[in-house]
Design a protein around this motif. Structure first.
Motif, PDB file in Angstrom:
ATOM      1  N   VAL A  58      21.959  29.702 -23.257  1.00 19.85           N
ATOM      2  CA  VAL A  58      21.324  28.833 -22.296  1.00 19.85           C
ATOM      3  C   VAL A  58      20.092  29.223 -21.904  1.00 19.85           C
ATOM      4  N   LEU A  59      19.767  30.408 -21.399  1.00 18.96           N
ATOM      5  CA  LEU A  59      18.612  30.883 -21.028  1.00 18.96           C
ATOM      6  C   LEU A  59      17.527  30.568 -22.273  1.00 18.96           C
ATOM      7  N   SER A  60      17.970  30.980 -23.324  1.00 16.24           N
ATOM      8  CA  SER A  60      16.790  30.695 -24.456  1.00 16.24           C
ATOM      9  C   SER A  60      16.312  29.251 -24.472  1.00 16.24           C
ATOM     10  N   THR A  61      17.430  28.238 -24.319  1.00 12.64           N
ATOM     11  CA  THR A  61      17.183  26.763 -24.525  1.00 12.64           C
ATOM     12  C   THR A  61      15.952  26.450 -23.322  1.00 12.64           C
ATOM     13  N   VAL A  62      16.398  26.943 -22.303  1.00 13.59           N
ATOM     14  CA  VAL A  62      15.538  26.615 -21.163  1.00 13.59           C
ATOM     15  C   VAL A  62      14.423  27.345 -21.087  1.00 13.59           C
ATOM     16  N   LEU A  63      13.934  28.568 -21.504  1.00 11.15           N
ATOM     17  CA  LEU A  63      12.822  29.339 -21.653  1.00 11.15           C
ATOM     18  C   LEU A  63      11.947  28.604 -22.727  1.00 11.15           C
ATOM     19  N   THR A  64      12.577  28.174 -24.001  1.00  7.10           N
ATOM     20  CA  THR A  64      11.912  27.382 -24.683  1.00  7.10           C
ATOM     21  C   THR A  64      11.450  25.968 -24.546  1.00  7.10           C
ATOM     22  N   MET A  65      12.002  25.247 -23.802  1.00  9.84           N
ATOM     23  CA  MET A  65      11.657  24.140 -23.141  1.00  9.84           C
ATOM     24  C   MET A  65      10.484  24.522 -22.129  1.00  9.84           C
ATOM     25  N   VAL A  66      10.521  25.311 -21.439  1.00 11.25           N
ATOM     26  CA  VAL A  66       9.466  25.641 -20.436  1.00 11.25           C
ATOM     27  C   VAL A  66       8.167  25.880 -21.271  1.00 11.25           C
ATOM     28  N   ALA A  67       8.295  26.845 -22.406  1.00  7.57           N
ATOM     29  CA  ALA A  67       7.225  27.110 -23.130  1.00  7.57           C
ATOM     30  C   ALA A  67       6.641  25.872 -23.702  1.00  7.57           C
ATOM     31  N   TYR A  68       7.384  25.051 -24.474  1.00  6.82           N
ATOM     32  CA  TYR A  68       6.969  23.797 -25.023  1.00  6.82           C
ATOM     33  C   TYR A  68       6.226  22.850 -24.097  1.00  6.82           C
ATOM     34  N   ARG A  69       6.637  22.763 -23.037  1.00  5.34           N
ATOM     35  CA  ARG A  69       6.094  21.849 -21.893  1.00  5.34           C
ATOM     36  C   ARG A  69       4.837  22.390 -21.618  1.00  5.34           C
ATOM     37  N   LEU A  70       4.560  23.843 -21.273  1.00  3.48           N
ATOM     38  CA  LEU A  70       3.359  24.584 -20.862  1.00  3.48           C
ATOM     39  C   LEU A  70       2.310  24.370 -22.069  1.00  3.48           C
ATOM     40  N   TRP A  71       2.818  24.454 -23.249  1.00  2.00           N
ATOM     41  CA  TRP A  71       2.015  24.191 -24.480  1.00  2.00           C
ATOM     42  C   TRP A  71       1.215  23.061 -24.589  1.00  2.00           C
ATOM     43  N   HIS A  72       2.280  22.097 -24.203  1.00  2.00           N
ATOM     44  CA  HIS A  72       1.718  20.617 -24.386  1.00  2.00           C
ATOM     45  C   HIS A  72       0.892  20.265 -23.212  1.00  2.00           C
ATOM     46  N   ARG A  73       1.195  20.736 -22.108  1.00  2.00           N
ATOM     47  CA  ARG A  73       0.128  20.447 -20.697  1.00  2.00           C
ATOM     48  C   ARG A  73      -1.046  21.232 -21.013  1.00  2.00           C
ATOM     49  N   GLU A  74      -1.194  22.644 -21.479  1.00  2.00           N
ATOM     50  CA  GLU A  74      -2.385  23.078 -21.712  1.00  2.00           C
ATOM     51  C   GLU A  74      -3.264  22.395 -23.096  1.00  2.00           C
ATOM     52  N   GLN A  75      -2.619  21.953 -24.000  1.00  2.00           N
ATOM     53  CA  GLN A  75      -3.372  21.119 -24.902  1.00  2.00           C
ATOM     54  C   GLN A  75      -3.690  19.802 -24.561  1.00  2.00           C
ATOM     55  N   ARG A  76      -3.387  19.086 -23.777  1.00  2.00           N
ATOM     56  CA  ARG A  76      -3.605  17.943 -23.144  1.00  2.00           C
ATOM     57  C   ARG A  76      -5.085  18.144 -22.323  1.00  2.00           C
ATOM     58  N   ALA A  77      -4.875  19.422 -21.465  1.00  2.00           N
ATOM     59  CA  ALA A  77      -6.124  19.591 -20.500  1.00  2.00           C
ATOM     60  C   ALA A  77      -7.322  20.146 -21.324  1.00  2.00           C
ATOM     61  N   ARG A  78      -6.998  20.684 -22.564  1.00  2.00           N
ATOM     62  CA  ARG A  78      -8.115  21.304 -23.308  1.00  2.00           C
ATOM     63  C   ARG A  78      -8.632  19.959 -24.055  1.00  2.00           C
ATOM     64  N   ALA A  79      -7.769  18.972 -24.230  1.00  2.00           N
ATOM     65  CA  ALA A  79      -8.295  17.916 -25.167  1.00  2.00           C
ATOM     66  C   ALA A  79      -9.295  16.959 -24.056  1.00  2.00           C
ATOM     67  N   SER A  80      -8.691  17.009 -22.812  1.00  2.00           N
ATOM     68  CA  SER A  80      -9.390  16.222 -21.918  1.00  2.00           C
ATOM     69  C   SER A  80     -10.839  16.735 -21.547  1.00  2.00           C
ATOM     70  N   ARG A  81     -10.779  17.896 -21.637  1.00  2.00           N
ATOM     71  CA  ARG A  81     -12.060  18.880 -21.338  1.00  2.00           C
ATOM     72  C   ARG A  81     -13.069  18.785 -22.447  1.00  2.00           C
ATOM     73  N   ASP A  82     -12.804  18.853 -23.530  1.00  2.00           N
ATOM     74  CA  ASP A  82     -13.652  18.684 -24.749  1.00  2.00           C
ATOM     75  C   ASP A  82     -13.673  17.387 -25.251  1.00  2.00           C
ATOM     76  N   GLY A  83     -13.371  16.434 -24.537  1.00  2.00           N
ATOM     77  CA  GLY A  83     -13.581  14.872 -24.711  1.00  2.00           C
ATOM     78  C   GLY A  83     -12.734  14.282 -25.973  1.00  2.00           C
ATOM     79  N   GLY A  84     -11.651  14.969 -25.878  1.00  2.00           N
ATOM     80  CA  GLY A  84     -10.380  14.529 -27.207  1.00  2.00           C
ATOM     81  C   GLY A  84     -11.100  14.827 -28.308  1.00  2.00           C
ATOM     82  N   ALA A  85     -12.027  15.727 -28.792  1.00  2.00           N
ATOM     83  CA  ALA A  85     -12.607  15.855 -30.162  1.00  2.00           C
ATOM     84  C   ALA A  85     -11.589  16.843 -30.703  1.00  2.00           C
TER      85      ALA A  85
END
Length: 87
Positions: A58-85
């Motif tokens: 159960v903990l592994s599932t939760v930690l993987t979900m947290v990692a996944y959401r953090l990764w996508h949040r960081e990628q969206r932030a980088r894309a918005s800073r880079d102008g989506g390029a």
């Protein structure tokens, strides 16, 4: 040096360190067998050895979900800073 090269984001960020810790923690917990290779404390009659491993499922599932959401949040932030390029 060009302006784009100077503004490049670092590869190792605090968010990526947290992501790595979330993904590594279950491996460390399960590979350190001597920390949970015992019977007590039993939980509703189930020896510690078994319920500890099931808890980590159960903990592994939760930690993987947290990692996944953090990764996508960081990628969206980088894309918005880079102008989506870059994706």
């Amino acid at each position: 040096m060009s302006e784009a090269a100077q503004e490049k984001q670092p590869v190792v960020t605090p968010v990526r360190v947290v992501i790595a810790l979330c993904l590594i923690a279950p491996f460390v917990a399960m590979l350190w067998v001597s920390s949970y290779a015992r019977r007590d404390p039993a939980l509703i009659g189930i020896p510690f050895f078994y319920w500890y491993q099931m808890l980590w499922v159960v903990l592994s599932t939760v930690l993987t979900m947290v990692a996944y959401r953090l990764w996508h949040r960081e990628q969206r932030a980088r894309a918005s800073r880079d102008g989506g390029a870059e994706r």
